[in-house]
Design an enzyme around this catalytic site. Structure first.
Site, PDB file in Angstrom:
ATOM      1  N   LYS A 193      52.246  30.753 -44.998  1.00  0.00           N
ATOM      2  CA  LYS A 193      51.161  31.694 -44.854  1.00  0.00           C
ATOM      3  C   LYS A 193      50.174  31.603 -46.027  1.00  0.00           C
ATOM      4  CE  LYS A 193      54.340  35.182 -42.964  1.00  0.00           C
ATOM      5  NZ  LYS A 193      54.955  36.506 -43.279  1.00  0.00           N
ATOM      6  N   GLU A 223      46.389  23.587 -48.671  1.00  0.00           N
ATOM      7  CA  GLU A 223      47.601  24.220 -49.205  1.00  0.00           C
ATOM      8  C   GLU A 223      47.239  25.112 -50.387  1.00  0.00           C
ATOM      9  OE1 GLU A 223      50.356  25.431 -48.966  1.00  0.00           O
ATOM     10  OE2 GLU A 223      51.969  23.993 -49.338  1.00  0.00           O
ATOM     11  N   ASP A 224      48.009  26.174 -50.576  1.00  0.00           N
ATOM     12  CA  ASP A 224      47.748  27.083 -51.691  1.00  0.00           C
ATOM     13  C   ASP A 224      48.102  26.458 -53.037  1.00  0.00           C
ATOM     14  OD1 ASP A 224      50.481  27.107 -51.190  1.00  0.00           O
ATOM     15  OD2 ASP A 224      50.626  29.252 -50.808  1.00  0.00           O
ATOM     16  N   ASP A 282      53.690  22.416 -56.170  1.00  0.00           N
ATOM     17  CA  ASP A 282      54.640  22.721 -57.244  1.00  0.00           C
ATOM     18  C   ASP A 282      55.510  21.476 -57.464  1.00  0.00           C
ATOM     19  OD1 ASP A 282      56.158  24.263 -59.030  1.00  0.00           O
ATOM     20  OD2 ASP A 282      57.373  25.144 -57.479  1.00  0.00           O
ATOM     21  N   ASP A 322      52.370  34.941 -52.323  1.00  0.00           N
ATOM     22  CA  ASP A 322      53.179  36.162 -52.333  1.00  0.00           C
ATOM     23  C   ASP A 322      54.386  36.086 -53.260  1.00  0.00           C
ATOM     24  OD1 ASP A 322      54.763  34.287 -50.808  1.00  0.00           O
ATOM     25  OD2 ASP A 322      55.916  35.995 -50.081  1.00  0.00           O
ATOM     26  N   ARG A 380      49.846  39.172 -51.462  1.00  0.00           N
ATOM     27  CA  ARG A 380      48.961  38.185 -50.829  1.00  0.00           C
ATOM     28  C   ARG A 380      47.513  38.664 -50.836  1.00  0.00           C
ATOM     29  NH1 ARG A 380      52.102  34.250 -48.405  1.00  0.00           N
ATOM     30  NH2 ARG A 380      54.023  34.925 -47.390  1.00  0.00           N
TER      31      ARG A 380
END
Ligand code: 5GP
Length: 189
Positions: free
Chosen positions: A53, A109-110, A113, A169, A175
């Site tokens: 999300k 994509e956020d 990592d 989140d 969020r």
């Protein structure tokens, strides 16, 4: 209600948050990213695939900064859940509704990592016969990389800390923060 009570109820100025990137900085950077994408894909019709999300806020701003005819799709990949450590497990939870054969894909994509998720997803899309597969990521935690991932459009490189906000989140919280913050004490939520 006293002002101190009101402040303690504020989600956006919660004391467990250490602001890292302001909303203004994010908007300025996304404008540049959208302009780069519009220039690089001029005359083409790329399919932007948002990874749910976390990428939903970034994606919604990025498409509005990209003056181009674009298609929009979503995928969901299994991720951290309520924990702050990468499980290393990658699984498609929601797949695309369309074929990607012959399409120019931009995965949105956020955060990258360890790179495990994107490494899997990008090669999965390539194997489906996409003409090209690029990656736009808002944040990059380079220090944590386990699998190499080429980020074509990057917002910001950040230190190795757990961040929330702007779509990201912690156990489904934060969020909606309009900026990026480090979550100081995950035990506090
Ligand atoms: P990777 O496979 O690169 O280790 O993980 C990517 C996914 O992990 C991201 O899409 C995001 O869901 C989650 N993630 C990694 N770092 C963070 C972080 O600092 N904060 C949040 N909220 N999620 C993160």
């Amino acid at each position: 209600m006293s002002s101190s009570t009101a402040a303690s109820l504020s989600e956006f100025s919660n004391t467990n948050l250490e602001p890292l990137i302001t909303g203004e900085q994010i908007q300025a950077r996304i404008s540049e990213m959208g302009a780069s994408i519009a220039r690089d894909y001029a005359g083409r019709n790329p399919l932007l695939i948002g990874v749910l999300k976390g990428a939903f806020v970034f994606l919604s701003d990025l498409v509005r900064a990209t003056d181009l005819r674009v298609g929009l799709e979503f995928m969901a990949i299994s991720s951290y859940g309520a924990s702050t450590r990468s499980s290393g497990e990658v699984r498609i939870v929601k797949d695309l509704d369309v074929a990607v054969e012959g399409r120019d894909i931009i995965v949105v994509e956020d955060i990258v990592d360890t790179g495990l998720t994107l490494n899997y997803l990008l090669s999965n899309l390539e194997s489906r016969g996409a003409t090209s597969v690029a990656l736009a990521a808002l944040l990059n935690k380079q220090e944590r990389r386990v699998k190499e991932v080429k980020i074509d459009y990057l917002g910001f490189t950040i230190p190795d800390a757990f961040v929330v906000g702007y779509g990201l989140d912690f156990a489904e919280r934060y969020r909606n923060l309009p900026y990026i913050a480090v979550l100081k004490d995950p035990a506090q939520g």
